[in-house]
Design an enzyme around this catalytic site. Sequence first.
Site, PDB file in Angstrom:
ATOM      1  N   PRO A   5       0.808  -1.227   0.000  1.00  0.00           N
ATOM      2  CA  PRO A   5       0.000   0.000   0.000  1.00  0.00           C
ATOM      3  C   PRO A   5       0.840   1.275   0.000  1.00  0.00           C
ATOM      4  O   PRO A   5       1.754   1.414   0.807  1.00  0.00           O
ATOM      5  CB  PRO A   5      -0.828  -0.099   1.284  1.00  0.00           C
ATOM      6  CG  PRO A   5      -0.279  -1.238   2.064  1.00  0.00           C
ATOM      7  CD  PRO A   5       0.579  -2.060   1.188  1.00  0.00           C
ATOM      8  N   LYS A  39       1.219   7.519   4.171  1.00  0.00           N
ATOM      9  CA  LYS A  39       0.655   6.174   4.333  1.00  0.00           C
ATOM     10  C   LYS A  39       0.029   5.975   5.710  1.00  0.00           C
ATOM     11  O   LYS A  39      -0.262   4.841   6.084  1.00  0.00           O
ATOM     12  CB  LYS A  39       1.762   5.134   4.127  1.00  0.00           C
ATOM     13  CG  LYS A  39       2.462   5.231   2.773  1.00  0.00           C
ATOM     14  CD  LYS A  39       3.582   4.202   2.697  1.00  0.00           C
ATOM     15  CE  LYS A  39       4.496   4.466   1.506  1.00  0.00           C
ATOM     16  NZ  LYS A  39       5.680   3.602   1.521  1.00  0.00           N
ATOM     17  N   ARG A  88       1.000 -10.549   6.691  1.00  0.00           N
ATOM     18  CA  ARG A  88       2.420 -10.577   7.081  1.00  0.00           C
ATOM     19  C   ARG A  88       2.714  -9.774   8.338  1.00  0.00           C
ATOM     20  O   ARG A  88       3.815  -9.849   8.873  1.00  0.00           O
ATOM     21  CB  ARG A  88       3.283 -10.105   5.909  1.00  0.00           C
ATOM     22  CG  ARG A  88       3.209 -11.099   4.749  1.00  0.00           C
ATOM     23  CD  ARG A  88       4.179 -10.774   3.643  1.00  0.00           C
ATOM     24  NE  ARG A  88       5.554 -10.788   4.102  1.00  0.00           N
ATOM     25  CZ  ARG A  88       6.578 -10.353   3.391  1.00  0.00           C
ATOM     26  NH1 ARG A  88       6.367  -9.865   2.177  1.00  0.00           N
ATOM     27  NH2 ARG A  88       7.799 -10.385   3.868  1.00  0.00           N
TER      28      ARG A  88
END
Length: 286
Positions: free
Chosen positions: A2, A60, A117
């Site tokens: 992302p 982000k 993850r």
Amino acid sequence: MPELPEVEVAARNLRRWTKGRRIRAARAGAHALRVFRPAAPDALAALDGARFRDLRRIGKNLLITLDARRGGAIGAWSHLGLTGKWVRRAAGQPAPKNSRLDLQLDDGAHLHYVDPRMFGRFRLVPAARFDELPEIRALGPDPLTDGIDAAALHQRLQRTRLPIKVAIMDQALLPGVGNIQASESLFRAKIDPRRPAKSLSRAEVARLARAVRASIDFTLASFAEAGVDGGGEDIVYVEERRSANPFLVYGRAGEPCPRRKRGGRETITRIVQAQRSTFFCAACQR
Ligand SMILES: [Zn+2]
């Protein structure tokens, strides 16, 4: 992975899903300690009964402000890491795989933070004082929300020894620009990713700034087309096997350059810079 557009989609969806809503119960997944570190997952009980007030995105990072049940503000900082995403499930629907956090809302829906993850983060921030987090304070102006000041960017690039591709991934310069958007923007701006950042002229940096915005807008449009902006479908990242690749050069080593004319031979090359893949066309990026 992302980057700004993917996190912007998460921000828009979360705003839609949480508007006026209260959290009925917050539950952490059994193996999700890493995501919540340093706080223990039981600290999430502080979110029980809290009402959503505001959600900001810088680069982000998702910065969520809630009104706590007992009064006062409580903050939640969400970073999607490598594989994180936010998805919504209506009451009665099964939970998605790899759900690390389950926020049940007062309309019965569940918001899941999914992260196979677990390089992402979900941290509570006392009194929602996000500016006290060094990771947030270090961020430059957001390219989408605040725009890009090309003159200031040019000045900063003059002071680095890094190749331009690596330099523009610095979150203090262009927060939210990662490996994909960096390759895409440099292709759009026709700039060779290997050039020293300080060798770019003011005009080239202005072209690059416009290209970064164009690439972000293009990626957002492709998510809208896929029906993930609005939450109709779960977002899929380009690295996931079942995903289509909407990008011009990213992940396209050996394919023809999108600018190639009939009879041409130019192809996209993959190189490694700072341990990350860069995709570019050596013929049209100078
Ligand atoms: Zn080319």
